[in-house]
Design an enzyme around this catalytic site. Structure first.
Site, PDB file in Angstrom:
ATOM      1  N   MET A 168      55.600 -30.818  23.945  1.00  0.00           N
ATOM      2  CA  MET A 168      55.758 -30.686  25.395  1.00  0.00           C
ATOM      3  C   MET A 168      54.569 -29.891  25.952  1.00  0.00           C
ATOM      4  O   MET A 168      54.164 -28.887  25.371  1.00  0.00           O
ATOM      5  CB  MET A 168      57.053 -29.933  25.726  1.00  0.00           C
ATOM      6  N   LYS A 181      50.280 -35.325  27.486  1.00  0.00           N
ATOM      7  CA  LYS A 181      50.539 -36.729  27.157  1.00  0.00           C
ATOM      8  C   LYS A 181      50.586 -37.612  28.401  1.00  0.00           C
ATOM      9  O   LYS A 181      49.954 -38.669  28.436  1.00  0.00           O
ATOM     10  CB  LYS A 181      51.843 -36.865  26.356  1.00  0.00           C
ATOM     11  N   SER A 182      51.331 -37.202  29.414  1.00  0.00           N
ATOM     12  CA  SER A 182      51.438 -38.024  30.633  1.00  0.00           C
ATOM     13  C   SER A 182      50.111 -38.082  31.373  1.00  0.00           C
ATOM     14  O   SER A 182      49.736 -39.137  31.897  1.00  0.00           O
ATOM     15  CB  SER A 182      52.545 -37.497  31.552  1.00  0.00           C
ATOM     16  N   ASP A 198      54.514 -44.510  28.339  1.00  0.00           N
ATOM     17  CA  ASP A 198      54.732 -43.062  28.327  1.00  0.00           C
ATOM     18  C   ASP A 198      56.146 -42.788  27.821  1.00  0.00           C
ATOM     19  O   ASP A 198      57.027 -43.640  27.927  1.00  0.00           O
ATOM     20  CB  ASP A 198      54.548 -42.480  29.732  1.00  0.00           C
ATOM     21  N   GLU A 199      56.360 -41.604  27.286  1.00  0.00           N
ATOM     22  CA  GLU A 199      57.664 -41.177  26.762  1.00  0.00           C
ATOM     23  C   GLU A 199      58.213 -42.184  25.749  1.00  0.00           C
ATOM     24  O   GLU A 199      59.401 -42.507  25.723  1.00  0.00           O
ATOM     25  CB  GLU A 199      58.658 -40.950  27.908  1.00  0.00           C
ATOM     26  N   CYS A 224      50.161 -22.612  20.447  1.00  0.00           N
ATOM     27  CA  CYS A 224      51.278 -21.675  20.622  1.00  0.00           C
ATOM     28  C   CYS A 224      50.741 -20.396  21.282  1.00  0.00           C
ATOM     29  O   CYS A 224      49.537 -20.106  21.204  1.00  0.00           O
ATOM     30  CB  CYS A 224      51.860 -21.361  19.245  1.00  0.00           C
TER      31      CYS A 224
END
Length: 189
Positions: free
Chosen positions: A11, A15-16, A84-85, A142
């Site tokens: 997340m 990506k989008s 996507d997704e 992270c």
């Protein structure tokens, strides 16, 4: 020669945004893009793909019951399919995308999560890992500086959630990308 691509990340790894940038790049070359997304992703509207940096586009929504090959033939020939997704597509739909690559010689580029908040594969992602010609990780860091590999689900108090339905739609208020070490440590706290 067309290929099936799987570009995965945690997340918040863009990506989008990369989905929409890839669409733009193909269209800038005069190519026709079939932009799709699974119906389960309704965060920004049923037919909208939206990135955290504000890019957004309309996409065709695919329900779990729809046959991806039939839907492709209904919309007509395209130069590329961008999804996507993709983790939310059924394994059968991923098989259909693979068939479109093989039979129609059309590249298919899938963006999505690899694993859920418990570090288990989504069914669509597992099938992509089995079938894709090219698998690329979109890297994220992270807060500790290590590579983020876990989509940690957090509750309203900022505590790590380790039980619940595999699918829970949410953004930065519900998920946090972290390395496995931090994820395990936060569970102990």
């Amino acid at each position: 020669m067309a290929k099936l691509y799987f570009k995965y990340g945690v997340m918040g790894s863009s990506k989008s945004a990369q989905t929409l940038i890839t669409k733009f790049n193909y269209e800038e070359l005069g190519m026709h893009v079939w932009l799709i997304k699974p119906s389960i992703d309704t965060r920004d509207g049923a037919g909208i793909i939206k990135s955290r940096i504000g890019l957004k586009e309309e996409a065709q929504v695919i329900t779990p019951q729809q046959d991806i090959i039939e839907e492709y033939h209904k919309v007509g020939v395209h130069d590329v399919i961008i999804a996507d997704e993709s983790q939310f597509f059924t394994p059968e739909q991923i098989d259909g995308l693979r068939e479109l690559v093989d039979e129609e010689n059309i590249p298919v580029i899938c963006f999505g999560l690899r694993t859920d908040f418990t570090t288990r594969f989504f069914p669509g992602s597992m099938r992509l890992m089995e079938l894709a010609d090219s698998i690329t990780e979109i890297k994220m860091v992270c807060a500790c500086g290590r590579k983020a590999t876990v989509n940690a689900r957090i509750d309203e108090n900022g505590k790590i959630v380790t039980k619940g339905d595999q699918v829970f739609l949410g953004g930065n208020d519900s998920y946090m990308a972290m390395c496995h070490k931090c994820w395990k440590q936060k569970q102990k706290e």
